[in-house]
Design an enzyme around this catalytic site. Structure first.
Site, short mmCIF file in Angstrom:
data_model
loop_
_atom_site.label_atom_id
_atom_site.label_comp_id
_atom_site.label_asym_id
_atom_site.label_seq_id
_atom_site.Cartn_x
_atom_site.Cartn_y
_atom_site.Cartn_z
N ASP A 68 -17.86 -0.30 8.95
CA ASP A 68 -17.74 -0.23 10.40
C ASP A 68 -16.34 0.29 10.69
OD1 ASP A 68 -20.26 -1.29 10.68
OD2 ASP A 68 -19.55 -3.35 10.91
N ASP A 120 -32.07 -1.76 15.85
CA ASP A 120 -31.50 -3.11 15.97
C ASP A 120 -32.57 -3.99 16.60
OD1 ASP A 120 -29.15 -2.11 15.00
OD2 ASP A 120 -28.15 -1.98 16.94
#
Lengths: 211, 257
Positions: free
Chosen positions: B12, B131
């Site tokens: 990330d 997601d």
């Protein structure tokens, strides 16, 4: 110093292949659609991603189809992925596409198959690291261990049946040609530029190969 | 001899640094992305995924520079996700040296974008990131919904149906993250992973919740994923990628060593 031309027909990611070749040689590496540059290069790479119809169509549209074939008949030539499939007679992809017919053979879609071990439907595309069995020796296999894993991503394949020029084979849902070779041509279904150490070794071998 | 299951470390990246937070809060710095990617490559990662979570569009170029640098020395597939909204974004990432892009929110708001992208660049480089959060009550059959904005906004879309639709639209792979598990270190949502993996014909990458090496094994054996993605267990050197692979091999999973 030698020069290597990577044929550019406006498709796919040619930067990966350029960077990988530059990593293993000091030779001049050019991504180009220029007829003269391709024909004056010592070695030629035909890369390819995406679908075969667009690939053949773009090569013709950009005017590199003829020069690609000329190169494949005259100097050390490396086809990668769709750049290998394009050398065969025909592909079933996109409802059937005629290819360069440098080698007799037809490209098929992977069959729907249940995996023997897991009992599950095998995913398509065949994506990831699979083992390549070297069928006989070739200068491009130098210093690459037998059954090394290379990175593949494809939904269409060339069956090993009745194909006379297999130098590397692999198995996924069906046995298929991972590498073929004849005279000055070497072509692979996998992506050497994404296959870590063994891929770089194959590219380095290509930069030293005189066909 | 068969196709190896893949281990994909995920970075990330925010403003040019690797970060890790628990469910998007309590963010910790985990180093320079180029350094981290180099380490994962040395340890035998099968691919590397960068997720750009830079908030301001001013700093969007930083991820391009990161990818450029990594692509010049790491020769395994690289995926970049986060902020991919149009074909120009995809082109820019591919030109920087990425092999695949992850499309998430943009797919939800404009599914045709996935079709257009797959048409233009080929399915092999289009990863649709999903997601999902469990929205069924305990007594009901399991149901998962697609969420956007880091799990804050529901969309009403059923995760299984969505995965099938994205497959039909030309996705080459699905990156499936459980928003319930993400950052919790209690393991993947195995029911969700198995349900999606069985519902689609393309490879599925399991993500969200890995806290130890057994979780990676379960992702494959019980979640039926084709690849497993993890971030923090690798960032802070709790485990190396190599250890993870040896552990998976010990449990009968085919890996590339």
């Amino acid at each position: 110093m030698s020069s290597i031309a990577i044929i550019d027909y406006g498709m796919g990611n040619l930067h990966s292949i350029k960077k990988a070749i530059q990593h293993v040689t000091d030779d001049t590496v050019q991504v180009t659609a220029d007829h003269d540059v391709i024909m004056s290069a010592d070695r030629v790479v035909l890369p390819g991603v995406g679908a075969i119809r667009d690939c053949m169509g773009e090569m013709r549209k950009q005017g590199v189809a003829d020069v690609a074939m000329e190169a494949a008949k005259s100097k050390p030539f490396l086809g990668i992925c769709i750049g290998m499939q394009a050398l065969l007679s025909h592909s079933d992809e996109n409802n059937g596409v005629a290819c360069f017919d440098l080698f007799p053979g037809n490209i098929h879609h992977f069959p729907k198959k249940i995996d023997d071990q897991s009992g599950e439907l095998m995913k398509i595309p065949h994506m990831g690291w699979n083992q390549v069995t070297q069928n006989g020796s070739h200068p491009l296999w130098a210093n690459i261990p037998q059954d090394s894993r290379f990175y593949f991503v494809h939904s269409y394949y060339l069956p090993t049946d009745n194909f006379a020029h297999t130098v590397g084979s692999c198995h996924y849902a069906a046995p298929f040609v991972a590498a073929l070779a004849k005279d000055n041509v070497f072509a692979v279904q996998f992506h050497p530029e994404k296959s870590h150490t063994v891929g770089l070794q194959l590219l380095e071998n290509f930069t030293q190969w005189n066909g | 001899m068969s196709l190896a299951k893949r281990i994909i470390p995920c970075l990330d990246v925010r403003d040019g640094r690797v970060v890790k937070g628990v469910q998007f809060v309590d963010i910790r710095d985990a180093g320079d992305p180029v350094e981290v990617a180099r380490r994962y490559d040395r340890e035998g990662a099968d691919e590397i995924t960068f997720l750009d979570i830079t908030a301001s569009s001013d700093n969007r170029d930083t991820i391009v520079h990161v990818v450029e640098q990594v692509a010049g020395e790491v020769f395994i597939p690289l995926t970049v996700g986060g902020g991919i909204r149009c074909t120009d974004d995809i082109r820019r990432m591919l030109n920087a040296g990425a092999d695949k892009v992850g499309i998430n929110t943009a797919a939800v708001f404009n599914p045709e974008f996935v079709k257009e992208a797959a048409d233009k660049f080929g399915s092999q480089c289009i990863v649709v990131a999903i997601d999902a959060k469990c929205v069924s009550a305990e007594s009901e059959p399991k149901k998962w919904e697609i969420f956007t904005h880091g799990g804050r906004k529901g969309t009403g879309l059923d995760a299984i149906e969505w995965a099938q639709k994205m497959t039909d639209y030309g996705a080459g792979e699905i990156l499936l993250t459980s928003m319930d598990q993400d950052g919790t270190k209690v393991g993947f949502d195995l029911e969700l992973t198995a349900a999606v993996s069985h519902a689609v014909s393309i490879p599925v990458i399991a993500s969200g919740g890995v806290g130890n090496l057994d979780h990676l094994v379960e992702g494959i054996t019980k979640g039926h994923a084709d690849a497993v993605l993890a971030a923090s267990i690798f960032h802070f050197a709790e485990y190396s990628v190599e250890e993870a692979k040896l552990h998976m091999q010990k449990h009968g999973i085919e890996v590339r060593l």
